[in-house]
Design a protein around this motif. Structure first.
Motif, short mmCIF file in Angstrom:
data_model
loop_
_atom_site.label_atom_id
_atom_site.label_comp_id
_atom_site.label_asym_id
_atom_site.label_seq_id
_atom_site.Cartn_x
_atom_site.Cartn_y
_atom_site.Cartn_z
N GLY A 78 -69.20 -53.37 -29.43
CA GLY A 78 -68.44 -53.94 -30.54
C GLY A 78 -69.17 -55.12 -31.17
N VAL A 81 -72.01 -53.71 -33.32
CA VAL A 81 -71.52 -53.25 -34.62
C VAL A 81 -71.43 -54.43 -35.59
N ASP A 82 -71.18 -55.62 -35.06
CA ASP A 82 -71.01 -56.84 -35.85
C ASP A 82 -72.31 -57.67 -35.94
N THR A 131 -63.46 -59.93 -33.02
CA THR A 131 -64.06 -58.87 -33.84
C THR A 131 -64.68 -57.80 -32.95
N ALA A 132 -65.37 -58.21 -31.90
CA ALA A 132 -65.98 -57.24 -30.98
C ALA A 132 -64.90 -56.38 -30.32
N ASN A 135 -63.69 -53.85 -32.86
CA ASN A 135 -64.68 -52.77 -32.96
C ASN A 135 -64.65 -51.87 -31.72
N GLU A 138 -61.80 -49.51 -31.98
CA GLU A 138 -62.11 -48.41 -32.89
C GLU A 138 -63.00 -47.36 -32.20
#
Length: 186
Positions: A78, A81-82, A131-132, A135, A138
């Protein structure tokens, strides 16, 4: 199971999780004492097999080791992804790092300006962690790697660690602000 076999098994579990979500990222064993981390500058996931096992045992809720490792792997992915946002934060992160290197620890917690930078760093870390986890959720939603109950337990435990450090330093900061605004005794 020997320690070497267990370490190999953990690495294979991490590799299989990365492959299952169709990501291509380097993995790097280390003995830093950090269970897993994403190095956004060099773009790899580091893992300490000993610390992974210890950290899992520190949780109040029992999560099987394989589930715990899969969940943390998803979390580190995650972060990957960021990566762009993490890279964008690098200049400020370096300023905070240099401040910490150039001032003694006690001064960082006695000087309001320096402590403000530490508070800012906490906020950045919490945002990147949240945020991680979004992600990772998801990725898990798409690829169904782990059960949601275990995922939420590990996520909550992980975020609490960051939140507790932030709240402790914020309380100190607020106390220092209050003390600095009190009229001096005559």
């Amino acid at each position: 199971m020997t320690e070497r076999t267990k370490n190999k098994s953990i690495k294979q579990l991490i590799q299989s999780t990365v492959a299952a979500v169709q990501m291509d990222i380097r993995l790097k064993p280390d003995s830093s004492g950090v269970n897993m981390s994403y190095n956004f500058i060099l773009d790899y996931v580091g893992f300490d097999t000993q610390r992974l096992q210890q950290a899992r045992n520190e949780m109040q809720t029992h999560i099987p080791l394989d589930e715990y490792i899969k969940i943390l792997t998803l979390h580190e992915l995650g972060h990957a992804v960021d990566r762009e946002a993490l890279m964008d934060s690098l200049p400020r992160t370096m300023e905070i790092y240099k401040m910490k290197k150039s001032h003694p620890f006690h001064q960082q917690y006695e000087d309001l300006e320096l402590l403000e930078m530490i508070i800012e760093e906490h906020k950045m870390n919490i945002l990147f962690e949240e945020t991680a986890w979004i992600n990772a959720e998801e990725l898990n939603r798409i690829y169904r790697i782990v059960d949601w109950h275990s995922f939420e337990k590990v996520k909550t435990h992980s975020l609490l660690t960051y939140q507790e450090l932030y709240e402790k330093d914020l309380a100190l900061y607020n106390r220092l602000v209050a003390e600095s605004s009190e009229p001096a005794a005559s």
